[in-house]
Design a protein around this motif. Structure first.
Motif, PDB file in Angstrom:
ATOM      1  N   GLY A 186     103.294 149.717  60.507  1.00 17.36           N
ATOM      2  CA  GLY A 186     102.993 150.873  61.354  1.00 17.36           C
ATOM      3  C   GLY A 186     101.521 150.921  61.746  1.00 17.36           C
ATOM      4  O   GLY A 186     101.121 151.759  62.540  1.00 17.36           O
ATOM      5  N   LYS A 187     100.723 150.016  61.189  1.00 18.63           N
ATOM      6  CA  LYS A 187      99.290 149.974  61.520  1.00 18.63           C
ATOM      7  C   LYS A 187      99.056 148.902  62.588  1.00 18.63           C
ATOM      8  O   LYS A 187      99.732 147.888  62.602  1.00 18.63           O
ATOM      9  N   ASP A 301     109.730 151.931  50.995  1.00 20.84           N
ATOM     10  CA  ASP A 301     108.322 151.709  50.631  1.00 20.84           C
ATOM     11  C   ASP A 301     107.366 151.780  51.822  1.00 20.84           C
ATOM     12  O   ASP A 301     106.239 151.304  51.744  1.00 20.84           O
ATOM     13  N   GLY A 302     107.827 152.350  52.917  1.00 17.17           N
ATOM     14  CA  GLY A 302     106.896 152.688  54.004  1.00 17.17           C
ATOM     15  C   GLY A 302     107.030 151.889  55.284  1.00 17.17           C
ATOM     16  O   GLY A 302     106.271 152.160  56.227  1.00 17.17           O
ATOM     17  N   ALA A 303     107.942 150.905  55.359  1.00 15.31           N
ATOM     18  CA  ALA A 303     108.061 150.149  56.623  1.00 15.31           C
ATOM     19  C   ALA A 303     108.534 151.090  57.724  1.00 15.31           C
ATOM     20  O   ALA A 303     109.455 151.887  57.517  1.00 15.31           O
ATOM     21  N   THR A 304     107.891 151.001  58.892  1.00  9.20           N
ATOM     22  CA  THR A 304     108.253 151.920  59.978  1.00  9.20           C
ATOM     23  C   THR A 304     109.302 151.318  60.917  1.00  9.20           C
ATOM     24  O   THR A 304     109.881 152.014  61.734  1.00  9.20           O
ATOM     25  N   HIS A 305     109.523 150.022  60.810  1.00 14.55           N
ATOM     26  CA  HIS A 305     110.543 149.368  61.658  1.00 14.55           C
ATOM     27  C   HIS A 305     110.937 148.060  60.997  1.00 14.55           C
ATOM     28  O   HIS A 305     110.087 147.382  60.417  1.00 14.55           O
ATOM     29  N   ILE A 306     112.219 147.732  61.098  1.00 17.91           N
ATOM     30  CA  ILE A 306     112.716 146.486  60.491  1.00 17.91           C
ATOM     31  C   ILE A 306     113.394 145.641  61.566  1.00 17.91           C
ATOM     32  O   ILE A 306     114.143 146.171  62.382  1.00 17.91           O
ATOM     33  N   ILE A 307     113.136 144.351  61.559  1.00 13.87           N
ATOM     34  CA  ILE A 307     113.878 143.412  62.406  1.00 13.87           C
ATOM     35  C   ILE A 307     114.505 142.403  61.458  1.00 13.87           C
ATOM     36  O   ILE A 307     113.803 141.723  60.707  1.00 13.87           O
ATOM     37  N   SER A 308     115.828 142.347  61.492  1.00 13.43           N
ATOM     38  CA  SER A 308     116.532 141.434  60.597  1.00 13.43           C
ATOM     39  C   SER A 308     117.128 140.321  61.450  1.00 13.43           C
ATOM     40  O   SER A 308     117.874 140.592  62.389  1.00 13.43           O
ATOM     41  N   THR A 309     116.777 139.087  61.166  1.00 12.48           N
ATOM     42  CA  THR A 309     117.241 138.000  62.044  1.00 12.48           C
ATOM     43  C   THR A 309     117.298 136.679  61.263  1.00 12.48           C
ATOM     44  O   THR A 309     117.093 136.677  60.044  1.00 12.48           O
ATOM     45  N   THR A 310     117.615 135.602  61.959  1.00  4.95           N
ATOM     46  CA  THR A 310     117.593 134.284  61.287  1.00  4.95           C
ATOM     47  C   THR A 310     116.725 133.334  62.104  1.00  4.95           C
ATOM     48  O   THR A 310     116.594 133.486  63.309  1.00  4.95           O
ATOM     49  N   ILE A 311     116.128 132.367  61.402  1.00  6.60           N
ATOM     50  CA  ILE A 311     115.458 131.296  62.136  1.00  6.60           C
ATOM     51  C   ILE A 311     116.278 130.032  61.902  1.00  6.60           C
ATOM     52  O   ILE A 311     116.810 129.820  60.814  1.00  6.60           O
TER      53      ILE A 311
END
Ligand code: PMV
Length: 318
Positions: A186-187, A301-311
């Protein structure tokens, strides 16, 4: 006439940021789930060219000529215009992006690549990937000072790369799909500010900082092999070691350290900050079975956004 459409993905640096500025190798991978999309139409019978910005939170229409001299959109377009010997036609360009800005996910490089690809096609010019990459770097240079060039390279070529300033870019194989979670602190911090801070630290304490940069270079070599053979646990360990080294360089922050720790407590195999650091996103690697727990732990624990993906493994010939 149908619109010319071009797209460019976001990216993460999986290993080696900051050290890459000093000539060490680094590994970057494209993230296809976040993208910049550029669509261009001729502005027939119009006096001016127009840029339509369409982001999730705001929409804006601006005249091309009203853009600031150093605006990255203007620079990328002008770089392509410089390739022709006539007055370019007026155009209507719509830009939309799902890549978070100034977060270490390649938003500026993706913008430069998508505009360069789209505008060159609009003008009927064929550009090879190498040529697109050179032009995208020029635009990155105006914004970031003297970037290593890793962001524009991974986004232009659209496959995982091993990059160093003095060697030819090489495509790397990622044999088995790897599940990753990207979490936002978020920073927001400008990459060039953190690059300057590391430079200052290097000047102040060369005996301490030089070996850390070399250590990161060594981790990248090991990681290239671990990625090729799908040794997930080793990849995770190397990421944690890379994060600790980045912290010693001064590139981490309390928020990044907390999110890295949170993901490890919740079962991630490894985690580290990604990109310039101090703020922005971190990346965690996990087994499919623990991804959900890692994600919800990061949010708690404070994450403001999550991106869940695969490489995934390299896409030859893309
Ligand atoms: O913050 P990003 O995604 O632009 O990544 C920067 C990577 C650095 O190594 C810190 C700088 C560079 O030019 O390579």
């Amino acid at each position: 006439m149908p619109a010319i459409i071009s797209k460019a993905s976001g990216k993460i640096i999986l290993f080696g940021e900051h050290a890459v500025v000093y000539g060490y190798p680094a590994i970057a991978v494209p993230i296809d789930t976040i993208q910049v999309k550029v669509s261009i139409l001729p502005a027939i019978n119009k006096e001016q060219s127009i840029i339509k910005l369409r982001n999730i939170n705001w929409h804006d229409d601006v005249l091309f000529t009203a853009l600031d001299e150093n605006d990255p959109i203007r620079i990328s377009i002008k770089n392509v215009f410089a390739l022709i010997n006539q007055t370019p036609p007026h155009f209507e360009m719509t830009i939309s992006s799902s890549i978070p800005i100034a977060a270490g996910l390649g938003s500026s490089a993706a913008l430069a690549v998508a505009i360069t690809k789209g505008m060159s096609r609009f003008l009927g010019i064929y550009l090879s990937n190498d040529e697109i990459n050179v032009l995208a770097y020029k635009s990155e240079e105006i914004q970031h000072g003297s970037p290593s060039g890793i962001d524009n390279s991974v986004i232009t070529f659209g496959h995982p790369i091993l990059y160093s300033k003095s060697k030819e870019i090489s495509q790397i194989e990622i044999r088995n799909a790897i599940h990753i979670i990207l979490a936002d602190t978020g920073k927001r911090t400008l990459t060039k500010d953190v690059v300057s801070l590391v430079k200052k630290n290097l000047k102040k304490k060369p005996d301490v900082i030089k070996p850390i940069l070399a250590e990161i270079g060594g981790l990248v070599e090991k990681a290239t092999d671990a990625l090729l053979y799908g040794r997930l646990k080793e990849i995770g360990n190397l990421m944690v070691r890379n994060h600790i080294a980045l912290k010693k360089l001064g590139a981490s922050s309390i928020e990044l350290d907390q999110l890295v720790e949170s993901s490890l407590i919740n079962g991630a195999l490894g985690a580290k900050l990604c990109g310039g650091g101090k703020g922005g996103y971190m990346v965690a690697v996990c087994e499919p079975a623990s991804c959900e727990r890692v994600s919800s732990g990061l949010v708690s624990d404070g994450a403001t956004h999550i991106i869940s993906t695969t490489i995934v493994g390299s896409k030859k010939g893309k």
